[in-house]
Design an enzyme around this catalytic site. Sequence first.
Site, mmCIF file in Angstrom:
data_model
loop_
_atom_site.group_PDB
_atom_site.id
_atom_site.type_symbol
_atom_site.label_atom_id
_atom_site.label_comp_id
_atom_site.label_asym_id
_atom_site.label_seq_id
_atom_site.Cartn_x
_atom_site.Cartn_y
_atom_site.Cartn_z
ATOM 1 N N GLU A 50 72.908 12.389 -64.969
ATOM 2 C CA GLU A 50 73.821 12.754 -66.350
ATOM 3 C C GLU A 50 75.017 12.191 -65.884
ATOM 4 O O GLU A 50 75.726 12.705 -64.969
ATOM 5 C CB GLU A 50 73.631 13.974 -66.628
ATOM 6 N N ASP A 61 81.114 22.845 -72.369
ATOM 7 C CA ASP A 61 81.578 22.774 -70.905
ATOM 8 C C ASP A 61 82.275 23.994 -70.201
ATOM 9 O O ASP A 61 83.256 24.504 -71.270
ATOM 10 C CB ASP A 61 82.474 21.539 -70.627
#
Length: 275
Positions: A50, A61
Site C-alpha cells: 500500500e 490516520d
Amino acid sequence: MHSRLDACFAAAREEGRSLLVGYLPAGYPTVDGAIAAMRAMVEAGVDVVEVGLPYSDPTMDGPVIQDAADAALRGGVTTRDVLRTVEAVATTGAPTVVMTYWNPIDRYGPARFAVDLAAAGGAGTITPDLPPEEAGPWLAASAEHGLDSVFLVAPSSSDERIRRVAGIARGFVYAASLMGVTGARAEVGEQAASLVERVRAATTLPVAVGLGVSTAAQAAQVAGFADGVIVGSALVRVLLDAERRGLGEAAALDGIRALAADLAAGVRAAVPASA
C-alpha cells in the site's frame, strides 16, 4: 478477468495461508527513500504494498502515519511522486495499490488518475472516505483501466452497509479491526473476527484486516481468520525512529526488513480457519 490482487490472494490460498499487506507513505523520508523501504518490505515477505498518498487533512490516520505524511508534504511530495513510487515498487512483482483520501484524486482528475495509475503498473486504490453511494464515476474509471477499488467496513457497519460495500468492491474488502484511527495496539480489536464473518456472508471477495497489527503474534492471530493482514503504523514507526535517532538509510532499511520478515513469518505460521 482476474486482477493482480485476485491472483495474489489465490496464490496465497493455494499455499494455505493468509497474505501480508504492508503500508508506507510515499515521500518519507524522501521519495527515493520510501521506494527503497517499500522494495525492502517486498524482499522480506510482504505480498501486497500500500503506497500512502500524503494528505493534509486525514481523518483515519493516527499520529505515527500523520507525522510521516506531514514530513513528506513539507518535503514537497506530489501526486506525481506517488505515481513514480508506484511504478518503482510495482516492478518487484508485488501488487501495488494507492491508499488515498478522495480529495487528491478529485483534484488530480479521476479519469486522469486512473489512466496514470494504470500506466505506472498500479493494481488499484483504497479510498477510506469515498462513500459507495458516490463512487460510481470512480468505479467506472477504475474498471476501464483494470484497477481494483477497495472499500472499508468497520465493526459499526450495518449488514446493509456491508452488503453495499461488498457489492462494489474489487480486489478485497478492507475490514477495520476497531473503531478509531490507525496505530499499533496492544491487542487486535475483539470484533475483527466477527466482522470478517459478516463480510464473508455478503461476498466471496477476500477480506483483509487492518488497524492495530504490529507484531508477529498479532499477525498470526489475524491470519487465522482473515485472508489478509494489513500493517502500517508499525512499519512507519521504524522509519520515524531511525530518523529521530540519526541513523542512516541502511539502518532504517535493515529495520524495515527485520519487522517485515517477522510479520511475514507470523502470517505464514498461522493456520487459516478456512483451511
